[in-house]
Design a protein around this motif. Structure first.
Motif, mmCIF file in Angstrom:
data_model
loop_
_atom_site.group_PDB
_atom_site.id
_atom_site.type_symbol
_atom_site.label_atom_id
_atom_site.label_comp_id
_atom_site.label_asym_id
_atom_site.label_seq_id
_atom_site.Cartn_x
_atom_site.Cartn_y
_atom_site.Cartn_z
ATOM 1 N N ALA A 1 -4.253 3.241 -8.499
ATOM 2 C CA ALA A 1 -3.195 2.176 -8.575
ATOM 3 C C ALA A 1 -3.633 0.872 -9.155
ATOM 4 O O ALA A 1 -5.129 0.537 -8.772
ATOM 5 C CB ALA A 1 -2.283 2.173 -7.262
ATOM 6 N N VAL B 1 -3.326 -3.213 -9.345
ATOM 7 C CA VAL B 1 -2.424 -4.313 -8.683
ATOM 8 C C VAL B 1 -2.882 -5.764 -9.427
ATOM 9 O O VAL B 1 -4.153 -6.185 -9.838
ATOM 10 C CB VAL B 1 -2.832 -4.746 -7.229
ATOM 11 C CG1 VAL B 1 -2.202 -6.011 -6.730
ATOM 12 C CG2 VAL B 1 -2.543 -3.594 -6.251
ATOM 13 N N VAL C 1 -7.208 1.901 -5.219
ATOM 14 C CA VAL C 1 -6.741 0.582 -5.794
ATOM 15 C C VAL C 1 -7.724 -0.300 -6.773
ATOM 16 O O VAL C 1 -8.962 -0.440 -6.071
ATOM 17 C CB VAL C 1 -6.105 -0.211 -5.000
ATOM 18 C CG1 VAL C 1 -5.336 -1.398 -5.262
ATOM 19 C CG2 VAL C 1 -4.915 0.628 -4.008
ATOM 20 N N ASP D 1 0.882 -1.501 -11.102
ATOM 21 C CA ASP D 1 1.922 -0.771 -10.025
ATOM 22 C C ASP D 1 2.274 -1.765 -8.944
ATOM 23 O O ASP D 1 3.208 -1.449 -8.234
ATOM 24 C CB ASP D 1 1.010 0.234 -8.984
ATOM 25 C CG ASP D 1 0.492 1.244 -10.175
ATOM 26 O OD1 ASP D 1 1.311 2.313 -10.660
ATOM 27 O OD2 ASP D 1 -0.632 1.173 -10.574
ATOM 28 N N LEU E 1 3.272 -0.590 -2.434
ATOM 29 C CA LEU E 1 2.653 0.798 -3.485
ATOM 30 C C LEU E 1 3.215 2.060 -2.957
ATOM 31 O O LEU E 1 3.461 2.944 -3.578
ATOM 32 C CB LEU E 1 0.979 0.593 -3.463
ATOM 33 C CG LEU E 1 0.229 -0.265 -4.169
ATOM 34 C CD1 LEU E 1 -1.254 -0.406 -3.953
ATOM 35 C CD2 LEU E 1 0.747 -0.224 -5.631
#
Length: 418
Positions: free
Chosen positions: A230, A232, A262, A312, A376
């Motif tokens: 993911a 950010v 992440v 995301d 998330l």
């Protein structure tokens, strides 16, 4: 063909939403021009070909005109109005008047914080619309009913300002046009009742965010993004670089602890983290490509709109533009408001179910990490963000705003200035 003059303050977040509207009007064959205290900024955002009439007023670079970071609450409001908004209006007024005289617009489109636009247009009997780049002003107007002393203080400021640059017999609040208020949001985010107390609900047209291609010099290492994790995005916008060091450091720490799942892009214009990569320097690019640096990418600027298509979650200051751009892409948020309208916008995000609010000045890496994990992985936040995305896109954006402005130009022909 009609003419539209956009009167804007020297603030990126207030110019950006109008750029798409101006482009749409131009595409429809109308004449468009700008009046601003920072013509260079307008041309950087709207394109080199933009017609800009220069006005006096502060250009917010360096320390001049920038509010002290420690100011909060009533003191921050007092500074904003007495040291920036009112002086800006007085400084811009002669330039706005000259622009109206030379350009001859059928409609003036005045930013909600560029009071000279509405007051001078009222004085010259030119129809004008409000560009409301943040819906928080409606909520604030409602709240004034419970703060009579603050309401009286603002009324006095605006009355005196009108006497100096506007029509002394006029009655319109320069924040809310009596003809048309373009709100770049929708009730799905703002809440259905906002604006009623301000007495302008019948004039508000909820057009949603105005999204348009944006000139950018930001190069970005797209191949750095790892599709298996993911992504950010962390950003505090363009006006909060003076207060962001601790918060960005906590974000970096929280995200590095989640490096197995992440990766993060942190926007750090002032280099408070001391970790900018020079994309033209092979040594810096080697650092980016090194295995140890694939968790957090720190950049002075990023191509935000294209990047939002790939992220995301967003961690931000609850600036109206950043929030709306994230939600336009259906991306949930962690919001940490700092000042001004940001607490109101953060409240809208939370009430809509599209994100989590944390305390900017006190949040720690563990709490930030927990909030990031929630947006998330808990599906309700993304579902709410996607619901708002649907509403935003249905509202029409720049096209709808342009249509409302055309209708105003057709319905209320301008008169010769006295």
């Amino acid at each position: 063909m009609s003419g539209f003059l956009f009167v804007v303050p020297p603030l990126v977040g207030h110019i950006n939403p109008t750029v798409g509207v101006a482009a749409e009007l131009t595409a429809r064959g109308h004449r468009v021009a700008w009046a601003s205290a920072d013509p260079g900024l307008v041309r950087r955002l709207a394109g080199d070909e933009a017609v800009v009439f220069p006005c006096a007023g502060p250009v917010l670079t360096g320390d001049d005109g920038v509010r002290p970071a420690e100011l909060r609450g009533p003191e921050a409001l007092k500074f904003l109005w007495e040291r920036f908004l009112v002086p800006l209006a007085e400084a811009m007024a002669p330039g706005v008047r000259a622009a109206i005289g030379e350009f001859g617009p059928d409609v003036v489109v005045a930013d909600q914080q560029a009071f000279a636009g509405g007051l001078v247009a009222e004085r010259l009997r030119v129809p004008w619309a409000t560009s409301s780049t943040t819906s928080a002003e409606f909520t604030f107007a409602d709240a004034l009913a419970g703060m009579p002393k603050v309401a009286d203080w603002l009324d006095t400021l605006l009355h005196d300002l009108r006497g100096r640059i506007g029509d002394p017999s006029g009655t319109a609040d320069p924040r809310f046009s009596p003809h048309l208020v373009l709100a770049f949001s929708t009730p799905e985010l703002v809440g259905s009742g906002s604006g009623a107390g301000a007495g302008v609900v019948d004039r508000i047209r909820w057009v949603g965010p105005s999204m348009a291609p944006r000139p950018t010099s930001a190069d970005f290492p797209w191949t750095w993004l790892d599709p298996a994790r993911a992504t950010v995005l962390v950003t505090l916008g363009t006006a909060n670089t003076d207060v962001g060091a601790r918060f960005l450091a906590e974000c970096r720490d929280a995200l590095r602890r989640r490096a197995d799942r992440v990766q993060a892009v942190i926007v750090d214009p002032a280099n408070v983290l001391g970790a900018h990569a020079d994309l033209d320097d092979p040594n810096d690019m080697d650092d980016i490509n090194d295995k140890d640096d694939k968790d957090v990418l720190i950049q002075s600027s990023v191509p935000q709109l294209p990047l939002l298509e790939r992220v995301d979650a967003v961690v931000c200051h609850a600036g109206h533009n950043t929030v709306c751009e994230a939600l336009w892409h259906g991306v949930p948020l962690v919001v940490a408001p700092i000042r001004d309208d940001q607490p109101v916008v953060a409240g809208q995000v939370v009430d809509a179910g599209a994100g989590i609010r944390v305390r900017f000045g006190r949040v720690t890496a563990p709490k930030l990490g927990a909030a990031i994990d929630a947006v998330l992985h808990e599906p309700g936040y993304r579902a709410a963000a996607e619901r708002i995305r649907t509403a935003f896109r249905a509202a029409g954006g720049a096209r709808a705003a342009a249509t409302h402005l055309e209708e105003l130009a057709s319905a209320t022909p301008s008169k010769e200035a006295p």
